[in-house]
Scaffold this motif. Structure first.
Motif, mmCIF file in Angstrom:
data_model
loop_
_atom_site.group_PDB
_atom_site.id
_atom_site.type_symbol
_atom_site.label_atom_id
_atom_site.label_comp_id
_atom_site.label_asym_id
_atom_site.label_seq_id
_atom_site.Cartn_x
_atom_site.Cartn_y
_atom_site.Cartn_z
ATOM 1 N N GLU A 1 4.900 38.866 13.079
ATOM 2 C CA GLU A 1 3.504 38.436 13.075
ATOM 3 C C GLU A 1 2.986 38.097 14.473
ATOM 4 O OE1 GLU A 1 6.143 34.886 12.092
ATOM 5 O OE2 GLU A 1 5.949 36.999 11.498
ATOM 6 N N THR A 2 3.863 38.032 15.475
ATOM 7 C CA THR A 2 3.403 37.733 16.828
ATOM 8 C C THR A 2 3.044 38.987 17.620
ATOM 9 O OG1 THR A 2 5.632 37.808 17.818
ATOM 10 C CG2 THR A 2 4.891 35.707 16.880
ATOM 11 N N LEU A 3 3.220 40.164 17.014
ATOM 12 C CA LEU A 3 2.956 41.425 17.704
ATOM 13 C C LEU A 3 1.856 42.218 17.001
ATOM 14 C CD1 LEU A 3 6.601 42.719 18.383
ATOM 15 C CD2 LEU A 3 5.161 41.346 19.903
ATOM 16 N N SER A 4 1.166 43.027 17.779
ATOM 17 C CA SER A 4 0.257 44.037 17.241
ATOM 18 C C SER A 4 0.126 45.134 18.287
ATOM 19 C CB SER A 4 -1.120 43.450 16.892
ATOM 20 O OG SER A 4 -1.793 43.037 18.062
ATOM 21 N N ILE A 5 -0.435 46.282 17.882
ATOM 22 C CA ILE A 5 -0.601 47.377 18.833
ATOM 23 C C ILE A 5 -2.076 47.719 18.971
ATOM 24 C CG2 ILE A 5 1.693 48.348 18.471
ATOM 25 C CD1 ILE A 5 0.470 50.460 16.656
ATOM 26 N N SER A 6 -2.416 48.287 20.121
ATOM 27 C CA SER A 6 -3.783 48.674 20.412
ATOM 28 C C SER A 6 -3.728 49.839 21.388
ATOM 29 C CB SER A 6 -4.552 47.480 20.996
ATOM 30 O OG SER A 6 -5.917 47.789 21.188
ATOM 31 N N LYS A 7 -4.884 50.247 21.896
ATOM 32 C CA LYS A 7 -4.884 51.297 22.910
ATOM 33 C C LYS A 7 -5.808 50.915 24.053
ATOM 34 C CE LYS A 7 -8.298 54.268 20.536
ATOM 35 N NZ LYS A 7 -8.522 55.619 19.991
ATOM 36 N N LEU A 8 -5.424 51.345 25.229
ATOM 37 C CA LEU A 8 -6.163 51.063 26.437
ATOM 38 C C LEU A 8 -6.238 52.357 27.236
ATOM 39 C CD1 LEU A 8 -5.463 47.989 28.777
ATOM 40 C CD2 LEU A 8 -6.264 50.180 29.619
ATOM 41 N N ARG A 9 -7.437 52.903 27.389
ATOM 42 C CA ARG A 9 -7.613 54.171 28.103
ATOM 43 C C ARG A 9 -6.663 55.252 27.590
ATOM 44 N NH1 ARG A 9 -8.642 53.091 34.563
ATOM 45 N NH2 ARG A 9 -10.753 52.260 34.386
ATOM 46 N N GLU A 10 -6.605 55.398 26.292
ATOM 47 C CA GLU A 10 -5.756 56.398 25.649
ATOM 48 C C GLU A 10 -4.277 56.184 25.934
ATOM 49 O OE1 GLU A 10 -7.002 58.607 23.325
ATOM 50 O OE2 GLU A 10 -8.719 57.304 23.702
ATOM 51 N N CYS A 11 -3.891 54.942 26.196
ATOM 52 C CA CYS A 11 -2.475 54.580 26.332
ATOM 53 C C CYS A 11 -2.136 53.536 25.269
ATOM 54 C CB CYS A 11 -2.173 54.015 27.720
ATOM 55 S SG CYS A 11 -2.303 55.225 29.052
ATOM 56 N N LEU A 12 -0.925 53.611 24.737
ATOM 57 C CA LEU A 12 -0.472 52.659 23.733
ATOM 58 C C LEU A 12 -0.133 51.332 24.394
ATOM 59 C CD1 LEU A 12 0.475 52.148 20.760
ATOM 60 C CD2 LEU A 12 2.740 52.895 21.525
ATOM 61 N N VAL A 13 -0.633 50.237 23.813
ATOM 62 C CA VAL A 13 -0.295 48.905 24.309
ATOM 63 C C VAL A 13 0.217 48.046 23.162
ATOM 64 C CG1 VAL A 13 -1.913 48.939 26.256
ATOM 65 C CG2 VAL A 13 -2.660 48.042 24.053
ATOM 66 N N VAL A 14 1.120 47.138 23.500
ATOM 67 C CA VAL A 14 1.654 46.166 22.551
ATOM 68 C C VAL A 14 1.157 44.792 22.974
ATOM 69 C CG1 VAL A 14 3.722 45.116 21.571
ATOM 70 C CG2 VAL A 14 3.697 47.562 22.108
#
Length: 381
Positions: A253-266
């Motif tokens: 529950e302390t993690l999630s994913i997103s994207k930044l300039r078409e790069c994967l971020v955690v």
């Protein structure tokens, strides 16, 4: 004498750089322009143009207007956040229960919720619906989601395959072991039970997912460590990405994913001197298992609640708690270098705010608004 002062090839090049609103008006100018703009080749070329305008879609419940759902578009350019405009959401959103954002891809946004059939009946005790929306055209398509049993959990993934520009839904059912996978492609209009297996048998999927390029990524857990599972929309195959040791064994529950300039971020949320902060890790150069820490979000004078996404200049959009009103939240933009925050003057109920970045797109230009697609299943060989 030529009908056009400017050569047609040059006109096409110019039109790929214009906003969608102008192109829709140009469709009424001549049959030639309408035929061009409606063509799949022009849609592909328009989507491929790197200079398309990027916007941020924000949904929230206004606590001062009888909890009304509002949808706002903010142009993400040098004028940010001055250019705000209200959006008319699809009518189906008013009928969906437990509405959540699945993801965005190629200018389309996908939402999921519980939805009755057109005659008012339900498939079992509930029915599920995905709505794919192009906010630039204000057109949407409703897709009935297969539901085998009322008690099982459905996890969806959404993306637009860059090779075919075909919107795709990937549905993962937890009632089977290994989990059953169903794939929907808009061009076929059919849900296919896919004969492809997840990398591991014991994996818990979350709704945290993003689409980047030809891949859809999910945050998952295998009861030992956190991993990211990817689905290649072109090859229709799953793979897994291991996280750095500093993230692999943190609570799910302390993690999630997103994207930044078409790069994967955690995103890793944790407490630092009794204050909530968030570390941003990015997968470098699209290489699995190669992550580096970009910065830590530490909001001065505000209580961090959630990272909603990122601007194209890498600045995070964050939700902060209102100190004097626990049920209200405020949106800010965070500047990593100065560690300062700027109020976006959007206030909503806690838990009601979501954000997604999107670029203008012509996908659905030839589709009728509100098209409804019923379930059709097919076993993939």
């Amino acid at each position: 004498m030529s009908d056009y002062i400017i050569p047609f090839e040059v006109q096409v090049e110019i039109m790929t750089r214009l906003p969608v609103k102008s192109l829709i008006q140009f469709r009424s100018v001549s049959k030639l322009w309408k035929s061009l703009i409606d063509s799949s080749q022009f849609t592909d070329d328009y989507n491929a143009y790197q200079g398309r305008q990027q916007c941020l879609l924000i949904r929230y419940k206004d606590p001062h207007e009888l909890h009304k759902q509002k949808y706002v578009c903010i142009v993400d350019d040098e004028t940010f956040p001055q250019h705000k405009s209200a959006l008319n959401a699809p009518i189906s959103f008013q009928q969906l229960n437990n509405l959540r954002l699945v993801g965005s891809s190629q200018g389309l946004l996908c939402f999921h919720g519980e939805y009755p059939n057109p005659d008012g009946s339900f498939l079992h005790s509930r029915s599920e619906m995905a709505v794919i929306w192009n906010p630039s055209l204000n057109k949407s398509i409703e897709i009935e989601v297969p539901l085998l049993y009322d008690i099982h959990t459905t996890i969806l993934g959404f993306g637009v395959c860059p090779n075919t520009c075909d919107p795709m839904l990937v549905k993962i059912n937890d009632i089977y072991m290994p989990w059953q996978v169903e794939v929907f492609k808009l061009n076929s209009g059919i849900w296919r039970i896919q004969r492809c297996h997840l990398p591991r048998k014991l994996v818990e999927f979350t709704w945290s997912q993003v689409a980047i390029g030809r891949f859809i990524y999910w945050q998952t857990w295998d009861k030992i460590s956190n991993i990211i599972v990817s689905f290649d929309m072109r090859r229709e195959k799953f793979a897994e990405i291991n996280l750095p040791d500093s993230l692999a064994h943190e609570p799910l529950e302390t993690l999630s994913i997103s994207k930044l300039r078409e790069c994967l971020v955690v995103l890793h949320y944790y407490k630092q001197t009794e204050k909530e902060v968030c570390a941003v890790w990015m997968m470098e150069l699209g290489i699995p298992e190669l992550f580096s820490k970009l910065f830590t979000i530490n909001t001065p004078g505000a209580s961090l609640k959630l990272i909603l996404g990122f601007r194209k200049n890498k600045e995070p959009i964050i939700e902060t708690k209102t100190v004097d009103h626990e049920e209200s939240a405020t949106l800010h933009v965070y500047e990593p270098q100065s560690e300062c925050i700027k109020d976006l003057e959007i206030h909503g109920e806690c838990g009601s705010i979501l954000m997604s970045s999107y670029t203008e797109s012509l996908l659905f230009v030839n589709h009728p608004d509100g098209q409804y697609i019923k379930i059709k299943l097919q076993l993939s060989h």
